[in-house]
Design an enzyme around this catalytic site. Sequence first.
Site, PDB file in Angstrom:
ATOM      1  N   ASP A  56       3.073   1.246   8.585  1.00 51.18           N
ATOM      2  CA  ASP A  56       1.830   0.552   8.242  1.00 51.18           C
ATOM      3  C   ASP A  56       2.027  -0.502   7.148  1.00 51.18           C
ATOM      4  OD1 ASP A  56      -0.723  -0.322   8.175  1.00 51.18           O
ATOM      5  OD2 ASP A  56      -1.609   1.533   7.413  1.00 51.18           O
TER       6      ASP A  56
ATOM      7  N   ASP B 114       0.858  -1.187   0.000  1.00 51.00           N
ATOM      8  CA  ASP B 114       0.000   0.000   0.000  1.00 51.00           C
ATOM      9  C   ASP B 114       0.893   1.235   0.000  1.00 51.00           C
ATOM     10  OD1 ASP B 114      -2.391   1.398  -0.008  1.00 51.00           O
ATOM     11  OD2 ASP B 114      -2.590   1.393   2.170  1.00 51.00           O
TER      12      ASP B 114
END
Length: 330
Positions: A221, A204
């Site tokens: 993340d 991502d």
Amino acid sequence: MAEERAGFGELTPDRVLDAVEAVGYRCDGRLLALNSYENRVYQVGVEDGEPLVAKFYRPRRWTDAAIREEHAFTRELQAAEVPAVPPLAGPRGRTLWRAAGYRFALYPKRPGRTPELEDATTLGRLGRFLGRLHAVGAQRPFRARPRITPDTFGRQPLAFVLEGGFVTGGLEAAYRTTAEEVLRRVAAAWERAKPLTVLRLHGDCHAGNVLWTEAGPHFVDFDDARTGPAVQDLWMLLSGDRRTMEEQLGQVLEGYRVFRDFDPGELCLLEGLRALRMIHYAGWLARRWADPAFPVTFPWFGTPKYWEAQILALREQAAAIDEPPLSLYE
């Protein structure tokens, strides 16, 4: 082992603080909710120390094995001096904890700002960073985390949206037809790219998941870390018209190739991956619609205006997939 809860409704501030203290930290009562929808993430004040970041995983999304693979990947990156942020480890290297029916991990707080993707030097440094990250990612496979494919990122979320009746305004047939035509083009691009090398990815890789400091970038993340082609971690750094994206791609790859080769055959996947992200995003919103935070935060989802825009965007993306891949100027 206590059964995991079905949602975040029982995750009160007291339970967050109690969970952190149960790991061995003394909280000072400060608690700040950070921007996250998939999980719940908090900055937690600690007595006589820097604040921690507590990440509570969305129940029933990942298996324990998949979460531990995420943690292990970030530790491998850190060991290779690639600036990622792994979770804090307790006794015997434990990084995944449970409290009150929730799984969570603790992270050190790291400063940083969003990188300036319009800057050539920044793109080159991001390219070097990604080349190093992918060199580590190619060393061994994920076993518990899924692979990015036209099925997992396209057909499955599309089916969930259609079967759940989320398309309104009499637009279901138009959305279905358009999305299925896009997916046929994506599948054809996937065939053209074979044999396709896949590796462990961040998954991502947009600017919001990069923290920039004077020392350079570091990623946060890794929740969406998956197996896929290297171009998946590159294309979200590119924007603008074709010429602009070709210039940006050259700047990224100039840094990337210092540490790892890049197969230009993957460039035929770039616009297909953009299309998959669009379909996957609609499916993600649909799957999370029972979470009370989503109707409040995304009130436009499911409206006829939203689906009209999606149909138009996918038709434009179908045309983009049919164009020749971006050129590399060596």
